[in-house]
Motif scaffolding. Structure first.
Motif, short mmCIF file in Angstrom:
data_model
loop_
_atom_site.label_atom_id
_atom_site.label_comp_id
_atom_site.label_asym_id
_atom_site.label_seq_id
_atom_site.Cartn_x
_atom_site.Cartn_y
_atom_site.Cartn_z
N ALA A 173 0.83 -1.21 0.00
CA ALA A 173 0.00 0.00 0.00
C ALA A 173 0.87 1.25 0.00
O ALA A 173 1.92 1.30 0.65
CB ALA A 173 -0.91 0.00 1.23
N ARG A 174 0.42 2.27 -0.72
CA ARG A 174 1.11 3.55 -0.70
C ARG A 174 0.82 4.27 0.61
O ARG A 174 -0.17 4.00 1.28
CB ARG A 174 0.67 4.42 -1.87
CG ARG A 174 1.19 3.92 -3.20
CD ARG A 174 0.79 4.82 -4.36
NE ARG A 174 1.40 4.31 -5.59
CZ ARG A 174 0.89 3.35 -6.33
NH1 ARG A 174 -0.25 2.80 -5.97
NH2 ARG A 174 1.51 2.94 -7.42
N ARG A 175 1.71 5.23 0.95
CA ARG A 175 1.47 6.05 2.14
C ARG A 175 0.28 6.97 1.88
O ARG A 175 0.03 7.39 0.75
CB ARG A 175 2.69 6.94 2.42
CG ARG A 175 3.89 6.24 2.97
CD ARG A 175 5.06 7.21 3.08
NE ARG A 175 5.57 7.57 1.77
CZ ARG A 175 5.63 8.80 1.30
NH1 ARG A 175 5.22 9.81 2.02
NH2 ARG A 175 6.11 9.04 0.10
N GLU A 176 -0.38 7.31 2.98
CA GLU A 176 -1.51 8.23 2.88
C GLU A 176 -1.05 9.58 2.34
O GLU A 176 -1.79 10.25 1.63
CB GLU A 176 -2.10 8.42 4.29
CG GLU A 176 -3.42 9.12 4.35
CD GLU A 176 -3.97 9.15 5.76
OE1 GLU A 176 -4.24 8.07 6.32
OE2 GLU A 176 -4.14 10.25 6.29
N ASP A 177 0.19 9.97 2.70
CA ASP A 177 0.70 11.27 2.23
C ASP A 177 1.58 11.13 1.00
O ASP A 177 2.41 11.99 0.73
CB ASP A 177 1.45 11.99 3.35
CG ASP A 177 2.66 11.22 3.84
OD1 ASP A 177 3.49 11.79 4.56
OD2 ASP A 177 2.76 10.02 3.51
N ALA A 178 1.39 10.04 0.26
CA ALA A 178 2.18 9.84 -0.97
C ALA A 178 1.95 11.00 -1.93
O ALA A 178 0.86 11.58 -1.99
CB ALA A 178 1.80 8.51 -1.63
N ASN A 179 2.97 11.33 -2.68
CA ASN A 179 2.95 12.50 -3.55
C ASN A 179 2.39 12.13 -4.93
O ASN A 179 3.00 11.32 -5.64
CB ASN A 179 4.39 13.02 -3.68
CG ASN A 179 4.46 14.32 -4.44
OD1 ASN A 179 3.48 14.76 -5.02
ND2 ASN A 179 5.64 14.92 -4.44
N PRO A 180 1.26 12.71 -5.34
CA PRO A 180 0.71 12.35 -6.65
C PRO A 180 1.65 12.71 -7.80
O PRO A 180 1.59 12.09 -8.86
CB PRO A 180 -0.60 13.14 -6.73
CG PRO A 180 -0.50 14.20 -5.70
CD PRO A 180 0.42 13.70 -4.64
N PHE A 183 3.49 9.30 -7.79
CA PHE A 183 2.80 8.04 -8.08
C PHE A 183 1.93 8.07 -9.34
O PHE A 183 1.42 7.05 -9.77
CB PHE A 183 2.02 7.50 -6.87
CG PHE A 183 0.80 8.26 -6.41
CD1 PHE A 183 0.80 8.92 -5.20
CD2 PHE A 183 -0.38 8.28 -7.16
CE1 PHE A 183 -0.33 9.60 -4.74
CE2 PHE A 183 -1.51 8.95 -6.71
CZ PHE A 183 -1.48 9.61 -5.50
#
Lengths: 191, 131
Positions: A173-180, A183
């Motif tokens: 799973a990606r982090r909740e604060d992953a940078n669009p 990704f």
């Protein structure tokens, strides 16, 4: 007793599980580094300004206060104007008006500027954490840009691992604060 | 890639949004499943008449039926517990997927790269577009 074929399969699954566990640990490690960099960025953002900036800020505060005090209605010229006989000078009313508009500005105008300036600068320095690193605007911008570049590199690595794992059927799973901005990139832009 | 040169992989954007929508559907299904199981549990408990013991038609206590019902109730309670755990897992996944989907759509809108076939549902009103 397990057959050689069954043992081979068991070993293969064990290696696969170990590999998956290793990949997840790699991602966790990268995420720890990202979190550390983000903390460092916050520290730089909130670090004190340079001594020169403090002095400039104090001068601006005193200039603004003096302008507020004298806004529109005060000029010292009346002190040297000839007066008609019997005219009373109500200095208290005039000074009260200054104080109402800006007590600090009034004191500054009446000769206390250098004392107040020194006191405010000393107050600013005393309020800084001990051993605080100060930044000029250019230094702060450069430090933040450097950290942002490091974070981006880590995020790109993280995303590459996630996609690689996904292609092998392992969901991370990606982090909740992953940078669009990361990704949503094409694979070719994750180099 | 600078901020001005960002090109979004539309296929990836759609996959992220689709994943979020699928999890939303799964969350609804999980909720319905738990609700149905609880309803069944309520019905079984109702079978243990007000006095706590099922009765034969002649009014005499039916201990065998009681034991059977209690066994079914216990099994159903275990099934409900498992279903609730699944529901919670799906809810957590849905929450994360939803946040990532929202961020992705906002990012695409901010860079005027929302795919045309997503405009009607996720596009900004014309007055907010950054032309």
């Amino acid at each position: 007793m397990a057959s050689p074929a069954a043992s081979k399969i068991t070993d293969a699954f064990s290696r696969a599980r170990a590999a998956i566990s290793g990949v997840r640990k790699d991602v966790e490690n990268i995420r720890l580094q990202i979190a550390e960099k983000q903390l460092a960025r916050n520290e730089v953002e909130n670090a004190p300004i340079s001594p020169e900036e403090i002095e400039a800020r104090v001068d601006w505060i005193l200039d603004t206060a003096e302008s507020s005090a004298t806004a529109g209605s005060w000029h010292a010229g009346w002190l040297s104007q000839p007066l008609e006989a019997g005219t009373k000078i109500n200095i208290d009313d005039k000074v009260e008006a200054l104080f109402e508009r800006s007590p600090l500005g009034t004191l500054s105008i009446f000769g206390f500027r250098s004392i107040i300036r020194a006191a405010l600068i000393e107050e600013a320095r005393a309020g800084m954490p001990i051993e605080a690193k100060c930044y000029t605007p250019a230094e702060r911008e450069a430090a933040i840009a450097s950290i942002d570049a490091e974070v981006e590199a880590l995020e790109i690595l993280e995303e590459r691992i996630i996609r690689e794992a996904e292609s092998e059927g392992v969901k991370i799973a990606r982090r909740e604060d992953a940078n669009p901005a990361i990704f949503l990139r094409y694979d070719r832009d994750l180099k | 890639m600078t901020a001005k040169q960002i090109t979004i992989d539309a296929k990836r954007l759609k996959a992220i949004v689709a994943d979020s929508e699928a999890l939303a559907a799964a969350q609804r299904d999980a909720g319905h499943h738990v609700r149905d199981l609880r309803k069944r549990l309520s019905e079984l408990r109702g079978g243990l008449n007000p006095g706590g013991t099922p009765l034969y038609a002649d009014g005499k206590p039916n201990a065998e039926k009681r034991a059977s019902l209690e066994k079914q109730i216990a099994a159903l309670q275990a099934e409900i517990a498992a279903a609730e755990e699944t529901q919670e897992e799906v809810r957590d996944k849905r929450s994360l997927a939803g946040k990532l989907s929202t961020k992705a759509i906002e990012f695409a809108n901010a860079h005027n790269q929302l795919p045309a076939n997503m405009e009607s549902e996720y596009g900004l009103p014309r007055r907010f577009k950054n032309y």
